[in-house]
Design a protein around this motif. Structure first.
Motif, PDB file in Angstrom:
ATOM      1  N   ASP A 113     -10.219  -4.540   0.257  1.00 33.87           N
ATOM      2  CA  ASP A 113     -10.585  -4.956  -0.547  1.00 33.87           C
ATOM      3  C   ASP A 113      -9.827  -5.997  -1.252  1.00 33.87           C
ATOM      4  O   ASP A 113     -10.506  -7.223  -1.842  1.00 33.87           O
ATOM      5  CB  ASP A 113     -11.139  -3.576  -1.978  1.00 33.87           C
ATOM      6  N   LEU A 114      -8.979  -5.698  -1.839  1.00 36.32           N
ATOM      7  CA  LEU A 114      -8.118  -6.675  -2.882  1.00 36.32           C
ATOM      8  C   LEU A 114      -7.713  -8.048  -1.646  1.00 36.32           C
ATOM      9  O   LEU A 114      -7.892  -9.178  -2.213  1.00 36.32           O
ATOM     10  CB  LEU A 114      -6.535  -6.208  -2.877  1.00 36.32           C
ATOM     11  N   ILE A 115      -7.234  -7.737  -0.155  1.00 34.85           N
ATOM     12  CA  ILE A 115      -7.570  -8.578   0.137  1.00 34.85           C
ATOM     13  C   ILE A 115      -8.853  -9.698   1.121  1.00 34.85           C
ATOM     14  O   ILE A 115      -8.682 -11.209   0.279  1.00 34.85           O
ATOM     15  CB  ILE A 115      -6.556  -8.587   1.364  1.00 34.85           C
ATOM     16  N   SER A 147       0.134  -4.344  -5.661  1.00 32.86           N
ATOM     17  CA  SER A 147       0.146  -3.048  -5.554  1.00 32.86           C
ATOM     18  C   SER A 147      -1.153  -1.981  -5.603  1.00 32.86           C
ATOM     19  O   SER A 147      -1.947  -1.878  -6.426  1.00 32.86           O
ATOM     20  CB  SER A 147       1.413  -2.677  -5.378  1.00 32.86           C
ATOM     21  N   VAL A 148      -1.204  -0.775  -4.204  1.00 29.07           N
ATOM     22  CA  VAL A 148      -2.096   0.596  -4.698  1.00 29.07           C
ATOM     23  C   VAL A 148      -1.533   1.468  -4.430  1.00 29.07           C
ATOM     24  O   VAL A 148      -0.445   1.597  -3.189  1.00 29.07           O
ATOM     25  CB  VAL A 148      -2.858   0.090  -3.677  1.00 29.07           C
ATOM     26  N   ALA A 149      -1.620   2.593  -5.128  1.00 34.07           N
ATOM     27  CA  ALA A 149      -0.259   2.993  -5.040  1.00 34.07           C
ATOM     28  C   ALA A 149      -0.941   4.400  -5.424  1.00 34.07           C
ATOM     29  O   ALA A 149      -2.026   4.520  -6.508  1.00 34.07           O
ATOM     30  CB  ALA A 149       0.850   3.103  -5.746  1.00 34.07           C
ATOM     31  N   PRO A 150      -0.846   5.576  -5.369  1.00 40.01           N
ATOM     32  CA  PRO A 150      -1.520   7.325  -6.272  1.00 40.01           C
ATOM     33  C   PRO A 150      -0.905   7.408  -7.017  1.00 40.01           C
ATOM     34  O   PRO A 150       1.011   6.729  -7.609  1.00 40.01           O
ATOM     35  CB  PRO A 150      -0.783   8.161  -5.255  1.00 40.01           C
ATOM     36  N   LEU A 184       0.665  -1.113   0.082  1.00 41.29           N
ATOM     37  CA  LEU A 184      -0.201  -0.216   0.016  1.00 41.29           C
ATOM     38  C   LEU A 184       1.153   1.237  -0.312  1.00 41.29           C
ATOM     39  O   LEU A 184       1.580   1.119   0.842  1.00 41.29           O
ATOM     40  CB  LEU A 184      -0.940   0.126   1.210  1.00 41.29           C
ATOM     41  N   ASN A 185       0.190   2.478  -0.660  1.00 42.95           N
ATOM     42  CA  ASN A 185       1.088   3.783  -0.848  1.00 42.95           C
ATOM     43  C   ASN A 185       2.507   2.684  -1.537  1.00 42.95           C
ATOM     44  O   ASN A 185       3.172   4.207  -1.171  1.00 42.95           O
ATOM     45  CB  ASN A 185       1.083   4.084   0.157  1.00 42.95           C
ATOM     46  N   SER A 186       2.484   2.399  -1.994  1.00 36.88           N
ATOM     47  CA  SER A 186       4.416   1.628  -2.624  1.00 36.88           C
ATOM     48  C   SER A 186       4.170   0.715  -3.592  1.00 36.88           C
ATOM     49  O   SER A 186       3.255   0.716  -3.580  1.00 36.88           O
ATOM     50  CB  SER A 186       5.488   1.662  -1.078  1.00 36.88           C
ATOM     51  N   GLN A 187       5.195   0.474  -3.933  1.00 41.40           N
ATOM     52  CA  GLN A 187       5.177  -1.041  -5.287  1.00 41.40           C
ATOM     53  C   GLN A 187       5.765  -1.951  -4.320  1.00 41.40           C
ATOM     54  O   GLN A 187       7.537  -1.894  -3.976  1.00 41.40           O
ATOM     55  CB  GLN A 187       5.488  -0.264  -6.378  1.00 41.40           C
ATOM     56  N   VAL A 246      -0.315  -3.377 -10.769  1.00 46.87           N
ATOM     57  CA  VAL A 246      -0.835  -2.038  -9.583  1.00 46.87           C
ATOM     58  C   VAL A 246      -1.282  -1.106  -9.921  1.00 46.87           C
ATOM     59  O   VAL A 246      -1.840  -0.907 -11.055  1.00 46.87           O
ATOM     60  CB  VAL A 246       1.008  -0.812  -9.354  1.00 46.87           C
ATOM     61  N   GLU A 247      -2.156  -0.838  -8.952  1.00 48.82           N
ATOM     62  CA  GLU A 247      -3.336  -0.600  -9.278  1.00 48.82           C
ATOM     63  C   GLU A 247      -2.860   1.734  -8.845  1.00 48.82           C
ATOM     64  O   GLU A 247      -3.050   0.984  -8.103  1.00 48.82           O
ATOM     65  CB  GLU A 247      -4.744  -0.585  -8.541  1.00 48.82           C
ATOM     66  N   PHE A 248      -3.218   2.406  -9.710  1.00 49.24           N
ATOM     67  CA  PHE A 248      -2.624   3.318  -9.375  1.00 49.24           C
ATOM     68  C   PHE A 248      -4.596   4.202  -8.920  1.00 49.24           C
ATOM     69  O   PHE A 248      -5.096   4.171 -10.045  1.00 49.24           O
ATOM     70  CB  PHE A 248      -2.066   4.333 -10.644  1.00 49.24           C
ATOM     71  N   MET A 249      -4.677   5.335  -7.947  1.00 47.35           N
ATOM     72  CA  MET A 249      -5.267   5.439  -7.792  1.00 47.35           C
ATOM     73  C   MET A 249      -5.625   7.455  -7.788  1.00 47.35           C
ATOM     74  O   MET A 249      -4.903   7.926  -8.090  1.00 47.35           O
ATOM     75  CB  MET A 249      -6.238   5.320  -6.395  1.00 47.35           C
TER      76      MET A 249
END
Length: 347
Positions: free
Chosen positions: A315-317, A165-168, A154-157, A327-330
């Protein structure tokens, strides 16, 4: 006289009777069993009965039965100290609670021995998954032990691109910030970055790429004298803005790649007796709550979507968090305040 044993509280049988359904239906609703067929009305009746009776599931029995607990682990390197930590934990905790799960949060302070011990403890509790969070966007060397349980960075890769991963979306954010200045009529737009491009820091590289993309789309060349590289702190914002604004041909707008840099730019403008935004428009990045709204004028900036990212990681978990390396970019939304206007007309 023999003391009576204290009541163990309402049972699943009590919930079923109150809701007018079978115990099997109560069990399916409370365990969110996939493929189960019951109406939203039935689910509501069960959950209303749970709330009214104060029913609590037996967490120990559930762990023995299912092999996992009702806990999601949250492991971060600066959970206790980073200014944004509360938001990212808030989102993860809120989403976990919606499915009746608790969030077990551990702060490691970047200590690898403490990280290993914390992770070992989490896994011994049979957690349903682990959120592995960085408190700023970078590529991380992820512990091998995370491959044994559904995990999300989270917030990294993940540097090795194994875990999701979930990142901006840094590039889109940089583009949006620059586009806002261009749409206001600015052409001579400077950028003060938070690191060098050689650092390969995703935030620095992405925000710069967004800046150059927006400038190119507007038919404007990237002028090296208008691009500065700092360390994301107030002093660098002050120093670079002083240098930019005392040039013979100063910019009419500055994109500061974080809010602390913008804070330094504000101080330089005050030192030079320049008005924001009349003499120079400034836009930041982060929407740091303790800073951006309190500058005068309020800082127009891009918001890092910490709550949404925390929710998405959980959610992903809950969906199984397949180790596919995606990598999901938000999106980072633009927060309008009062630091941007059209350029001042030249005499």
């Amino acid at each position: 006289m023999t003391k009576s044993r204290p009541s163990s509280g309402p049972t699943m049988h009590d919930v079923a009777a109150a809701a007018g359904v079978s115990q099997a239906t109560v069990s399916l609703v409370l365990n969110s069993a996939s493929g189960s067929r019951f109406s939203d009305e039935t689910r509501k009746r069960v959950m209303d009965a749970v709330q009214q009776l104060g029913y609590r599931t037996n967490a120990h029995a559930k762990t023995l039965r299912d092999g996992i607990s009702g806990i999601i682990g949250f492991l971060g390197d600066a959970v206790a100290t980073a200014p944004f930590a509360g938001k990212i934990i808030e989102g993860a905790q809120e989403r976990a609670w919606e499915d009746g799960l608790l969030l077990l949060t551990m702060n490691t302070g970047g200590d690898k021995a403490l990280e290993a011990a914390s992770l070992d403890s989490m896994l011994s509790y049979k957690v349903a998954g682990v959120v592995y969070a960085g408190m700023y966007h970078r590529r991380l060397d992820v512990p091998e032990a995370l491959s044994t349980v559904p995990s999300v960075v989270l917030n990294s890769q993940d540097r090795k691109l194994r875990l999701p991963s979930v990142a901006p979306n840094e590039e889109l954010g940089g583009y949006t910030a620059t586009r806002r200045l261009l749409d206001a009529g600015h052409e001579r737009v400077a950028m003060i970055n938070i690191e060098t491009l050689e650092s390969e820091l995703p935030a620095a590289v992405g925000r710069y790429n967004g800046y150059t993309k927006a400038m190119a789309e507007a038919g404007l060349s990237i002028r090296p004298e208008l691009v500065r590289f700092g360390s994301g702190n107030e002093l660098d914002g002050f120093t670079h803005t002083m240098d930019l604004m005392t040039d013979d041909n100063p910019p009419s707008a500055i994109f500061c790649a974080n809010d602390r840099t913008a804070w330094g730019a504000y101080q330089a403008a005050t030192e030079l007796h320049l008005s924001i935004p009349r003499d120079v428009s400034i836009i930041g990045f982060d929407n740091q709550e303790t800073l951006a709204p309190h500058l005068r004028p309020g800082l127009t900036t891009l918001e890092l979507p910490f709550v949404e990212m925390g929710r998405r990681a959980v959610d992903l978990i809950l969906q199984g968090a397949e180790p596919d390396g995606r990598v999901e970019f938000m999106t980072c939304p633009l927060i309008e305040r009062n630091s941007v206007t059209h350029p001042k007309e030249k005499p």
